[in-house]
Design an enzyme around this catalytic site. Structure first.
Site, PDB file in Angstrom:
ATOM      1  N   LYS A 132       0.843  -1.214   0.000  1.00 11.78           N
ATOM      2  CA  LYS A 132       0.000   0.000   0.000  1.00 11.78           C
ATOM      3  C   LYS A 132       0.874   1.259   0.000  1.00 11.78           C
ATOM      4  O   LYS A 132       0.587   2.224  -0.708  1.00 11.78           O
ATOM      5  CB  LYS A 132      -0.929  -0.033   1.220  1.00 11.78           C
ATOM      6  CG  LYS A 132      -1.743   1.213   1.426  1.00 11.78           C
ATOM      7  CD  LYS A 132      -2.730   1.482   0.299  1.00 11.78           C
ATOM      8  CE  LYS A 132      -3.402   2.832   0.482  1.00 11.78           C
ATOM      9  NZ  LYS A 132      -4.222   3.211  -0.651  1.00 11.78           N
ATOM     10  N   LYS A 166      -0.560  12.453   5.044  1.00 12.30           N
ATOM     11  CA  LYS A 166      -0.300  11.470   6.113  1.00 12.30           C
ATOM     12  C   LYS A 166       0.443  10.250   5.552  1.00 12.30           C
ATOM     13  O   LYS A 166       1.419   9.770   6.128  1.00 12.30           O
ATOM     14  CB  LYS A 166      -1.649  11.075   6.738  1.00 12.30           C
ATOM     15  CG  LYS A 166      -1.644  10.008   7.781  1.00 12.30           C
ATOM     16  CD  LYS A 166      -1.905   8.588   7.275  1.00 12.30           C
ATOM     17  CE  LYS A 166      -3.231   8.331   6.647  1.00 12.30           C
ATOM     18  NZ  LYS A 166      -3.460   6.905   6.327  1.00 12.30           N
TER      19      LYS A 166
HETATM   20  P1  NAD Z   1     -12.214   9.257   7.153  1.00 15.25           P
HETATM   21  O1  NAD Z   1     -11.483  10.283   7.933  1.00 15.25           O
HETATM   22  O2  NAD Z   1     -13.292   9.670   6.222  1.00 15.25           O
HETATM   23  O3  NAD Z   1     -12.845   8.157   8.160  1.00 15.25           O
HETATM   24  C1  NAD Z   1     -12.241   7.728   9.335  1.00 15.25           C
HETATM   25  C2  NAD Z   1     -13.345   7.388  10.330  1.00 15.25           C
HETATM   26  O4  NAD Z   1     -12.708   6.895  11.523  1.00 15.25           O
HETATM   27  C3  NAD Z   1     -14.185   8.597  10.759  1.00 15.25           C
HETATM   28  O5  NAD Z   1     -15.569   8.277  10.659  1.00 15.25           O
HETATM   29  C4  NAD Z   1     -13.778   8.840  12.210  1.00 15.25           C
HETATM   30  O6  NAD Z   1     -14.816   9.363  13.017  1.00 15.25           O
HETATM   31  C5  NAD Z   1     -13.396   7.433  12.634  1.00 15.25           C
HETATM   32  N1  NAD Z   1     -12.509   7.418  13.794  1.00 15.25           N
HETATM   33  C6  NAD Z   1     -11.404   8.183  14.031  1.00 15.25           C
HETATM   34  N2  NAD Z   1     -10.871   7.860  15.234  1.00 15.25           N
HETATM   35  C7  NAD Z   1     -11.647   6.890  15.766  1.00 15.25           C
HETATM   36  C8  NAD Z   1     -11.620   6.164  16.977  1.00 15.25           C
HETATM   37  N3  NAD Z   1     -10.671   6.382  17.891  1.00 15.25           N
HETATM   38  N4  NAD Z   1     -12.583   5.235  17.199  1.00 15.25           N
HETATM   39  C9  NAD Z   1     -13.553   5.005  16.257  1.00 15.25           C
HETATM   40  N5  NAD Z   1     -13.649   5.674  15.096  1.00 15.25           N
HETATM   41  C10 NAD Z   1     -12.698   6.608  14.856  1.00 15.25           C
HETATM   42  O7  NAD Z   1     -11.087   8.426   6.386  1.00 15.25           O
HETATM   43  P2  NAD Z   1     -11.262   7.500   5.078  1.00 15.25           P
HETATM   44  O8  NAD Z   1     -11.090   8.351   3.868  1.00 15.25           O
HETATM   45  O9  NAD Z   1     -12.457   6.646   5.238  1.00 15.25           O
HETATM   46  O10 NAD Z   1      -9.918   6.629   5.187  1.00 15.25           O
HETATM   47  C11 NAD Z   1      -9.785   5.561   6.112  1.00 15.25           C
HETATM   48  C12 NAD Z   1      -8.454   4.860   5.858  1.00 15.25           C
HETATM   49  O11 NAD Z   1      -8.439   4.358   4.501  1.00 15.25           O
HETATM   50  C13 NAD Z   1      -7.226   5.791   5.969  1.00 15.25           C
HETATM   51  O12 NAD Z   1      -6.163   5.075   6.537  1.00 15.25           O
HETATM   52  C14 NAD Z   1      -6.942   6.176   4.527  1.00 15.25           C
HETATM   53  O13 NAD Z   1      -5.582   6.525   4.348  1.00 15.25           O
HETATM   54  C15 NAD Z   1      -7.316   4.892   3.808  1.00 15.25           C
HETATM   55  N6  NAD Z   1      -7.729   5.047   2.403  1.00 15.25           N
HETATM   56  C16 NAD Z   1      -8.581   6.027   2.045  1.00 15.25           C
HETATM   57  C17 NAD Z   1      -8.953   6.153   0.698  1.00 15.25           C
HETATM   58  C18 NAD Z   1      -9.897   7.234   0.231  1.00 15.25           C
HETATM   59  O14 NAD Z   1     -10.034   7.404  -0.993  1.00 15.25           O
HETATM   60  N7  NAD Z   1     -10.574   7.968   1.120  1.00 15.25           N
HETATM   61  C19 NAD Z   1      -8.465   5.245  -0.254  1.00 15.25           C
HETATM   62  C20 NAD Z   1      -7.620   4.231   0.154  1.00 15.25           C
HETATM   63  C21 NAD Z   1      -7.256   4.127   1.495  1.00 15.25           C
END
Ligand code: NAD
Length: 298
Positions: free
Chosen positions: A172, A241
């Site tokens: 990744k 990040k």
């Molecule tokens: P996001 O910020 O939209 O969602 C994260 C969620 O986690 C939020 O709803 C937040 O409230 C929750 N959260 C944070 N701390 C918490 C805790 N202590 N307990 C419970 N819930 C908690 O992020 P995302 O875009 O959904 O990305 C999630 C992961 O996937 C990241 O690591 C990101 O790098 C990866 N990712 C994202 C994408 C994308 O296109 N958005 C693509 C590939 C990978």
């Protein structure tokens, strides 16, 4: 086979992934610190837990989809965390993008609790999370990977077994180091082409049939930059990040990081410019503002 799945982290990616798991017939229990995120699922769709420990106690498979390493650490091993509730013989899958060395540490911690852990980060962004067409790269024991294949297939179409624990997380970071470099490269080149007097449509037609075409140029930029919409699928701050994770991992190995370091600086600057909550492709705005032209569909 339907599983009882606990899912933590109902953000941009997690929520559509949960919806696809429900659609595939699995029973879900969910948790997020954000109450509004929990309320976006109806009571009939999923049970709601009041802590990660309560959730893992009721799940055969617990999944996390959280922003980064500190969040995963807190949710997995902190007070009222997954480890406090999880039953021996259960499986924990982290699908967030985090530091591979921490993933491996976590797998050892879960092993001592007689549980198995897989790292299974994803690629292709929110549109693929919604359609269930994610690319999923998995590290951990092959036997556990095989047991979880139907769960992955509910969320993605391209599921890759990468080998030992942490290997999914490594691949990744390889992917995101590449996109961290490619997104500014596309922006830089297109801004030059537009300022040089050629229409975006003409440039794209040529590039699609030439040696510099890329998946990102064809799939991400048309949804955002070319339409002048920077609504996030993958937030710029998450890309920043990930480049921070790449930097830390590269130092640990160690390996050189020339273009990655440059790209990290660009994304830091974009964050300072106040566009961290926009889509990561809005890195284009840095070039657009300096050059005074915008690569947009006419
Ligand atoms: P996001 O910020 O939209 O969602 C994260 C969620 O986690 C939020 O709803 C937040 O409230 C929750 N959260 C944070 N701390 C918490 C805790 N202590 N307990 C419970 N819930 C908690 O992020 P995302 O875009 O959904 O990305 C999630 C992961 O996937 C990241 O690591 C990101 O790098 C990866 N990712 C994202 C994408 C994308 O296109 N958005 C693509 C590939 C990978």
């Amino acid at each position: 086979m339907a599983h009882k799945i606990g899912f933590i982290g109902l953000g941009m990616m997690g929520l559509p992934m949960v919806k696809n798991l429900i659609k595939a017939g699995h029973s879900l229990i969910v948790y997020d610190v954000d109450r509004a995120a929990m309320d976006s699922l109806s009571d009939s769709e999923a049970l709601k837990a009041s802590s990660p420990a309560e959730l893992s106690a009721q799940s055969e498979i617990t999944i996390t989809m959280l922003p980064s390493t500190p969040h995963v650490k807190e949710v997995a091993t902190g007070p009222q965390g997954i480890l406090e509730g999880i039953k021996a013989g259960s499986i924990y899958i982290d699908m967030s993008t985090i530091l591979p060395t921490y993933t491996r540490e976590l797998a050892t911690i879960f092993k001592s609790a007689e549980c198995k852990m897989l790292d299974a980060p994803v690629s292709r962004g929110q549109p693929a999370a919604i359609k269930g067409t994610l690319s999923i790269m998995v590290g951990g024991e092959k036997e556990i990977f095989d047991q979880c294949l139907d769960v992955f297939k509910a969320m993605g179409t391209d599921i890759y077994y990468c080998g030992q624990s942490g290997n999914g997380a490594v691949v990744k970071l390889v992917n995101n180091l590449m996109i961290g470099i490619i997104a500014p490269a596309i922006s830089e080149a297109l801004v030059m082409g537009i300022k040089g007097g050629v229409k975006l449509e003409t440039i794209l037609e040529v590039i699609k049939g030439s040696s510099s075409n890329s998946w990102m140029l064809e799939n991400f930029f048309p949804l955002t930059v070319f339409n002048g919409s920077f609504k996030p699928g993958f937030k710029l701050d998450l890309m920043k990040k990930d480049l921070g994770l790449v930097h830390e991992f590269a130092l640990q190995l160690p390996v050189p990081l020339f273009l990655g370091a440059l790209s990290q600086q660009l994304f830091e600057i974009a964050h300072m410019e106040g566009i961290g909550d926009l889509d990561f492709t809005s890195i284009s705005q840095i070039y657009e503002n300096l050059a005074g032209v915008k690569p947009r569909f006419s």
